[in-house]
Write a protein that holds these residues in place. Structure first.
Motif, mmCIF file in Angstrom:
data_model
loop_
_atom_site.group_PDB
_atom_site.id
_atom_site.type_symbol
_atom_site.label_atom_id
_atom_site.label_comp_id
_atom_site.label_asym_id
_atom_site.label_seq_id
_atom_site.Cartn_x
_atom_site.Cartn_y
_atom_site.Cartn_z
ATOM 1 N N THR A 68 41.042 -35.214 -102.542
ATOM 2 C CA THR A 68 42.368 -35.085 -101.931
ATOM 3 C C THR A 68 42.480 -35.915 -100.665
ATOM 4 O O THR A 68 43.464 -36.635 -100.466
ATOM 5 C CB THR A 68 42.670 -33.604 -101.624
ATOM 6 N N VAL A 69 41.483 -35.813 -99.804
ATOM 7 C CA VAL A 69 41.506 -36.563 -98.541
ATOM 8 C C VAL A 69 41.630 -38.056 -98.815
ATOM 9 O O VAL A 69 42.459 -38.752 -98.216
ATOM 10 C CB VAL A 69 40.250 -36.254 -97.691
ATOM 11 N N ASN A 70 40.840 -38.574 -99.735
ATOM 12 C CA ASN A 70 40.871 -40.008 -100.001
ATOM 13 C C ASN A 70 42.169 -40.457 -100.668
ATOM 14 O O ASN A 70 42.686 -41.537 -100.355
ATOM 15 C CB ASN A 70 39.637 -40.421 -100.806
ATOM 16 N N LEU A 71 42.732 -39.641 -101.547
ATOM 17 C CA LEU A 71 44.032 -39.976 -102.157
ATOM 18 C C LEU A 71 45.144 -39.973 -101.103
ATOM 19 O O LEU A 71 45.999 -40.860 -101.090
ATOM 20 C CB LEU A 71 44.373 -39.000 -103.277
ATOM 21 N N GLU A 72 45.127 -38.977 -100.240
ATOM 22 C CA GLU A 72 46.159 -38.894 -99.207
ATOM 23 C C GLU A 72 46.014 -40.006 -98.178
ATOM 24 O O GLU A 72 47.000 -40.499 -97.640
ATOM 25 C CB GLU A 72 46.146 -37.515 -98.538
ATOM 26 N N LEU A 73 44.776 -40.428 -97.903
ATOM 27 C CA LEU A 73 44.574 -41.551 -96.987
ATOM 28 C C LEU A 73 45.101 -42.857 -97.579
ATOM 29 O O LEU A 73 45.565 -43.733 -96.847
ATOM 30 C CB LEU A 73 43.100 -41.690 -96.610
ATOM 31 N N CYS A 74 45.063 -42.985 -98.904
ATOM 32 C CA CYS A 74 45.685 -44.151 -99.557
ATOM 33 C C CYS A 74 47.180 -44.168 -99.277
ATOM 34 O O CYS A 74 47.764 -45.226 -99.022
ATOM 35 C CB CYS A 74 45.431 -44.128 -101.059
ATOM 36 N N LYS A 75 47.806 -43.003 -99.305
ATOM 37 C CA LYS A 75 49.244 -42.911 -99.006
ATOM 38 C C LYS A 75 49.521 -43.268 -97.547
ATOM 39 O O LYS A 75 50.487 -43.969 -97.240
ATOM 40 C CB LYS A 75 49.757 -41.494 -99.297
ATOM 41 N N ASN A 88 42.896 -48.643 -86.183
ATOM 42 C CA ASN A 88 41.649 -49.040 -85.552
ATOM 43 C C ASN A 88 40.537 -48.210 -86.190
ATOM 44 O O ASN A 88 40.355 -47.042 -85.850
ATOM 45 C CB ASN A 88 41.702 -48.828 -84.038
ATOM 46 N N TYR A 89 39.819 -48.789 -87.129
ATOM 47 C CA TYR A 89 38.791 -48.065 -87.883
ATOM 48 C C TYR A 89 37.654 -47.587 -86.994
ATOM 49 O O TYR A 89 37.014 -46.583 -87.290
ATOM 50 C CB TYR A 89 38.255 -48.934 -89.026
ATOM 51 N N PHE A 107 29.936 -36.376 -97.540
ATOM 52 C CA PHE A 107 31.389 -36.363 -97.698
ATOM 53 C C PHE A 107 31.885 -37.758 -97.342
ATOM 54 O O PHE A 107 31.845 -38.166 -96.183
ATOM 55 C CB PHE A 107 31.993 -35.303 -96.774
ATOM 56 N N LYS A 108 32.334 -38.500 -98.326
ATOM 57 C CA LYS A 108 32.741 -39.891 -98.120
ATOM 58 C C LYS A 108 34.248 -39.978 -97.928
ATOM 59 O O LYS A 108 35.020 -39.556 -98.782
ATOM 60 C CB LYS A 108 32.329 -40.775 -99.309
ATOM 61 N N VAL A 109 34.641 -40.509 -96.776
ATOM 62 C CA VAL A 109 36.045 -40.742 -96.478
ATOM 63 C C VAL A 109 36.227 -42.243 -96.320
ATOM 64 O O VAL A 109 35.555 -42.879 -95.510
ATOM 65 C CB VAL A 109 36.482 -40.002 -95.198
ATOM 66 N N HIS A 114 37.244 -49.138 -95.827
ATOM 67 C CA HIS A 114 36.436 -48.873 -94.631
ATOM 68 C C HIS A 114 35.937 -47.440 -94.676
ATOM 69 O O HIS A 114 36.726 -46.510 -94.855
ATOM 70 C CB HIS A 114 37.258 -49.074 -93.353
ATOM 71 N N ASN A 115 34.628 -47.271 -94.522
ATOM 72 C CA ASN A 115 34.062 -45.920 -94.437
ATOM 73 C C ASN A 115 34.383 -45.332 -93.071
ATOM 74 O O ASN A 115 34.174 -45.978 -92.050
ATOM 75 C CB ASN A 115 32.541 -45.946 -94.638
#
Length: 154
Positions: A68-75, A88-89, A107-109, A114-115
């Protein structure tokens, strides 16, 4: 039109077609208006403060949460690009709040390839929070500051 001036050196004026001019009295208000709809860009619960935004979500499943976190970060990334903003990563991180034993490193974000690094504690509006929501790091920081101040006074 906008230009940059450092000391006596002044660049030529350039036409600005988007964005918010920095340094003017109205800049903070314009910036807030500019980013106002980021809260609708994803299903994250958002907490904006000045030029920072905290994103929150929860799930009882570690794997579902990560997805969920990674899908929402795509948005969020899509919204940033559409609004000609960059992230700013190096100043972006995350913290897992859990009472269970999980390895935050597992937990990979990822956002825009960018990690994002996990943190055990973060400063949030002047309060030092840890991943167990205990007061220990904040109390220790305040004790250190008070000790320093007492030392200066004595």
């Amino acid at each position: 039109m906008q230009c940059t001036k450092i000391g006596e050196f002044k660049r030529s004026y350039k036409r600005i077609s988007c964005g918010v001019p920095q340094g003017s009295v109205i800049s903070p208000l314009l910036f807030l208006i500019y980013i106002n709809d980021i809260t609708k860009a994803s299903s994250f619960h958002t907490t904006p403060f000045a030029d920072d935004i905290n994103l929150h979500t929860s799930n009882s499943s570690f794997n579902v949460l990560q997805t969920t976190v990674n899908l929402e970060l795509c948005k969020i990334n899509h919204w940033l690009r559409a609004n000609k903003l960059s992230l700013n990563y190096n100043k972006t991180n995350f913290m897992l709040l859990t009472s269970r034993k999980h390895n935050p490193a597992s937990f990979k974000v990822i956002i825009n390839n960018h990690n994002i690094s996990p943190e055990d504690k973060l400063k949030y509006l002047g309060v030092l929070l840890d991943n167990r929501l205990s007061w220990k790091p904040h109390v220790q920081r305040v004790k250190t500051q008070l000790s320093r101040a007492c030392g200066i006074l004595s």
